[in-house]
Design a protein around this motif. Sequence first.
Motif, PDB file in Angstrom:
ATOM      1  N   GLN A 375       0.592   5.379 -19.249  1.00 44.97           N
ATOM      2  CA  GLN A 375       0.499   5.409 -17.781  1.00 44.97           C
ATOM      3  C   GLN A 375       0.004   4.065 -17.231  1.00 44.97           C
ATOM      4  N   GLU A 376      -1.028   3.517 -17.859  1.00 47.18           N
ATOM      5  CA  GLU A 376      -1.581   2.229 -17.410  1.00 47.18           C
ATOM      6  C   GLU A 376      -0.589   1.092 -17.635  1.00 47.18           C
ATOM      7  N   ALA A 377       0.142   1.174 -18.746  1.00 51.53           N
ATOM      8  CA  ALA A 377       1.133   0.128 -19.030  1.00 51.53           C
ATOM      9  C   ALA A 377       2.232   0.133 -17.965  1.00 51.53           C
ATOM     10  N   ILE A 378       2.704   1.330 -17.609  1.00 53.74           N
ATOM     11  CA  ILE A 378       3.751   1.420 -16.571  1.00 53.74           C
ATOM     12  C   ILE A 378       3.195   0.928 -15.233  1.00 53.74           C
ATOM     13  N   TYR A 379       1.944   1.307 -14.964  1.00 54.76           N
ATOM     14  CA  TYR A 379       1.262   0.856 -13.738  1.00 54.76           C
ATOM     15  C   TYR A 379       1.217  -0.677 -13.677  1.00 54.76           C
ATOM     16  N   SER A 380       0.959  -1.303 -14.840  1.00 51.19           N
ATOM     17  CA  SER A 380       0.851  -2.767 -14.897  1.00 51.19           C
ATOM     18  C   SER A 380       2.181  -3.444 -14.585  1.00 51.19           C
ATOM     19  N   ALA A 381       3.275  -2.695 -14.738  1.00 50.98           N
ATOM     20  CA  ALA A 381       4.608  -3.269 -14.483  1.00 50.98           C
ATOM     21  C   ALA A 381       5.250  -2.674 -13.233  1.00 50.98           C
ATOM     22  N   THR A 382       4.444  -1.927 -12.449  1.00 46.97           N
ATOM     23  CA  THR A 382       4.996  -1.347 -11.223  1.00 46.97           C
ATOM     24  C   THR A 382       4.025  -1.585 -10.044  1.00 46.97           C
ATOM     25  N   LEU A 383       3.254  -0.554  -9.694  1.00 45.89           N
ATOM     26  CA  LEU A 383       2.461  -0.645  -8.458  1.00 45.89           C
ATOM     27  C   LEU A 383       1.431  -1.777  -8.488  1.00 45.89           C
ATOM     28  N   LEU A 384       0.776  -1.938  -9.634  1.00 44.41           N
ATOM     29  CA  LEU A 384      -0.274  -2.958  -9.734  1.00 44.41           C
ATOM     30  C   LEU A 384       0.315  -4.348  -9.526  1.00 44.41           C
ATOM     31  N   SER A 385       1.422  -4.580 -10.177  1.00 39.12           N
ATOM     32  CA  SER A 385       2.102  -5.867 -10.051  1.00 39.12           C
ATOM     33  C   SER A 385       2.582  -6.082  -8.611  1.00 39.12           C
ATOM     34  N   ALA A 386       3.121  -5.020  -8.027  1.00 41.03           N
ATOM     35  CA  ALA A 386       3.588  -5.105  -6.637  1.00 41.03           C
ATOM     36  C   ALA A 386       2.429  -5.441  -5.700  1.00 41.03           C
ATOM     37  N   GLN A 387       1.250  -4.886  -6.008  1.00 42.98           N
ATOM     38  CA  GLN A 387       0.074  -5.181  -5.185  1.00 42.98           C
ATOM     39  C   GLN A 387      -0.269  -6.662  -5.255  1.00 42.98           C
ATOM     40  N   TRP A 388      -0.259  -7.193  -6.461  1.00 38.44           N
ATOM     41  CA  TRP A 388      -0.597  -8.623  -6.578  1.00 38.44           C
ATOM     42  C   TRP A 388       0.433  -9.480  -5.853  1.00 38.44           C
ATOM     43  N   LEU A 389       1.704  -9.073  -5.960  1.00 43.79           N
ATOM     44  CA  LEU A 389       2.771  -9.826  -5.297  1.00 43.79           C
ATOM     45  C   LEU A 389       2.767  -9.623  -3.781  1.00 43.79           C
ATOM     46  N   GLY A 390       1.974  -8.638  -3.326  1.00 41.23           N
ATOM     47  CA  GLY A 390       1.880  -8.380  -1.888  1.00 41.23           C
ATOM     48  C   GLY A 390       3.068  -7.622  -1.328  1.00 41.23           C
ATOM     49  N   ILE A 391       3.794  -6.887  -2.188  1.00 40.71           N
ATOM     50  CA  ILE A 391       4.962  -6.141  -1.714  1.00 40.71           C
ATOM     51  C   ILE A 391       4.856  -4.653  -2.065  1.00 40.71           C
ATOM     52  N   ASP A 392       3.612  -4.180  -2.200  1.00 40.41           N
ATOM     53  CA  ASP A 392       3.424  -2.781  -2.581  1.00 40.41           C
ATOM     54  C   ASP A 392       3.721  -1.805  -1.448  1.00 40.41           C
ATOM     55  N   LYS A 393       3.882  -2.313  -0.215  1.00 42.08           N
ATOM     56  CA  LYS A 393       4.327  -1.410   0.858  1.00 42.08           C
ATOM     57  C   LYS A 393       5.815  -1.077   0.670  1.00 42.08           C
ATOM     58  N   GLN A 394       6.551  -1.951   0.005  1.00 40.94           N
ATOM     59  CA  GLN A 394       7.999  -1.766  -0.173  1.00 40.94           C
ATOM     60  C   GLN A 394       8.371  -1.174  -1.535  1.00 40.94           C
ATOM     61  N   ILE A 395       7.685  -1.623  -2.569  1.00 38.96           N
ATOM     62  CA  ILE A 395       8.072  -1.210  -3.925  1.00 38.96           C
ATOM     63  C   ILE A 395       6.841  -0.861  -4.771  1.00 38.96           C
ATOM     64  N   GLY A 396       7.090  -0.457  -6.011  1.00 39.45           N
ATOM     65  CA  GLY A 396       5.994  -0.239  -6.954  1.00 39.45           C
ATOM     66  C   GLY A 396       5.692   1.221  -7.239  1.00 39.45           C
ATOM     67  N   SER A 397       6.130   2.100  -6.325  1.00 36.37           N
ATOM     68  CA  SER A 397       5.930   3.523  -6.567  1.00 36.37           C
ATOM     69  C   SER A 397       7.089   4.288  -5.940  1.00 36.37           C
ATOM     70  N   ILE A 398       7.229   5.553  -6.332  1.00 34.83           N
ATOM     71  CA  ILE A 398       8.317   6.378  -5.797  1.00 34.83           C
ATOM     72  C   ILE A 398       7.759   7.224  -4.668  1.00 34.83           C
ATOM     73  N   GLU A 399       7.969   6.762  -3.449  1.00 31.06           N
ATOM     74  CA  GLU A 399       7.472   7.456  -2.269  1.00 31.06           C
ATOM     75  C   GLU A 399       8.500   7.337  -1.162  1.00 31.06           C
ATOM     76  N   THR A 400       8.543   8.349  -0.306  1.00 33.23           N
ATOM     77  CA  THR A 400       9.475   8.332   0.825  1.00 33.23           C
ATOM     78  C   THR A 400       9.260   7.074   1.660  1.00 33.23           C
ATOM     79  N   GLY A 401      10.364   6.424   1.993  1.00 32.42           N
ATOM     80  CA  GLY A 401      10.285   5.232   2.831  1.00 32.42           C
ATOM     81  C   GLY A 401      10.269   3.931   2.056  1.00 32.42           C
TER      82      GLY A 401
END
Length: 466
Positions: A375-401
Motif C-alpha cells: 500500500q505504501e509503495a503504491i502511495y509513493s508512486a501515486t498520491l504522495l508523488s502527485a502531492q510533491w508535484l503539486g498536482i494532487d487535485k488532478q491526479i494521484g487517487s481515484i476520486e470523482t472529478g
Amino acid sequence: MKFRKLFIVLIGLLTTLKGYSQKQTIYVIKNVNVITMASSNTVLENATIVISNNLIQSINGEIPKNATIINGKGKWLIPGLIDAHVHLPTDGYLGQKLPAQTPDLSFNTQDIMTPIIANGVTTVLDLNSTMETFAQKKAIEKGYIVGPRIALAALINGGNGQGRIANTAEEGRIMVRNAKAEGYDFIKVYSKLNIETYNAIVDEAFKQGLKTIGHIPDAFQGNLEQAFVPHFGMVAHAEEFSKKSDSFSLQEATKFAKLSKDNDTWLSPTLITMVWIAKQTHSIENIKNLPSLKYVHPLLQSKWLTANKYVKNASPESATYFDNMVKFHFKLVKAFKEAGVPIVAGTDAGVSGIVAGFSLHDELELLVQAGLTPQEAIYSATLLSAQWLGIDKQIGSIETGKLADLVLLDENPLIDINNTRKIAGVFVNGKWLDKTKLNAMLTDLANRNSVNKDKFDWNTFMNKKK
Ligand SMILES: [Zn+2]
C-alpha cells in the motif's frame, strides 16, 4: 428551401459530432475492485466507474447509455503511476557530448513513450529537460502521441560543463529566473554547485514558486547538514547520502533521516539505480539478458553494451562496494520511513539498465523489500508523488472529478506488489488501451528496434560526429 437544407445539414453534423464525442469519451468499468489511494484509503469492491472527457465522472453512479463497457470483474483498479525521476531521450540529450548536429538520429517520440504507458506510468518528472522535452510534452498534450504527463525540471550545475552552469549566487538566481520564464516546473540542483550558489538557487527557486530537487553537491562533503537549507524539496537518490557515509551503519542512516525530516526534505531513493549499477559492474551479461532491453532504442542499447562506464571501471572491489551501497540504501529507506520522511518512487530511467516504465515496477518491488507495505509503495508512486508535484487535485487517487489516469490490474497488488506488472489496460490522456493494444505497440516497437539494430552502432555514431 436553401435555409431548410442548411438546417438539416447542420442538425446532421451536430448529431454526428455528438455521437462521435460520446463514442470517444464515455467508458464504464464495471464490477471492479478499486484501490482508491484517496486519503480515506478505501478499497471499493465491485464498483462502477464512469469515465468521460478524460475525467472520472462518477463512482457507483448511474451507467450512461451508449457507454463502452469494460468488464472489471475480479480485476483491480489503481491510479496511474508516477515515476518522479526519468531522463527522456532526446537528440540533444546525446548531442550535449557531440560537437555537430546529429542528422542520422531522431528519436521517435511515440517509441520513447510506448514502454512508459504500457507499464501504467501516466506521469513522469523529467529531471534534465530541454526544449525538445517541451516538444515531446506538447505532442502528448495535443494527442498526437500517446504518452504520460510530463513535468519538467531545469538542471543547474556548477563547474565548467555544458548546460545551465552557475558558479556565483547571482548566476544561480539568474538561471532560476530564466528557467521559470522558459516554463520549467522544477529546479534540479547538481553535484558541482558550490555552497553559496546552491543556497542562492534553492532560495530563488522558492521565491519563484518552484520546488527544488536534486543531488547534494560534493561541496557539502564533511558538512552534509549544511545542505539542508529551507525549501530544499527532495533528495533525488539514496546515493546522495551513501556517497557521504563512511560506516554504512543504521545509526548514520537514522542521522540522515533526521536531517531530512527536520528540514521537510523528501526522498526519492531510486533503489533500482544502484541495483543496476551493481548488476552491470558484476557482469555486462545482466544487461544483455534484460528482457525489456528490446524496447530501448538500438543506439542506446549499443551505448549501454559497448560504452558503459560502470563496465569499463568494473573490478571485484567496486562490485563489492556497490553491493554494500545497495544494502545501505535498504537501511536508508527503513530509517527514513521510521522518521516519517515521505518517500517517492523514482527510477532514473535512461541510465544504463533502467528501462522507462518497466523500471517503476522494479522500484516498487524494491521499496517493499526495503520495508514499505505494498500500500505504501503504491502511495509513493501515486498520491504522495502527485502531492510533491503539486498536482494532487488532478491526479494521484481515484476520486470523482479527478483525471482518469487509471491502471487496470488482473490481480491484487496489495497482496503482492509484483501484481502491478499484471496490467489489463491503461487509461491515459482520455484513451483506453487494453492489454492487446499495449502488447501490439510493444511488439511493434521491439520488431523495429531489432530490424534497425545494425544501423545504430554507438561507436561508429560517435566517430562520425568527430
Ligand atoms: Zn537522474
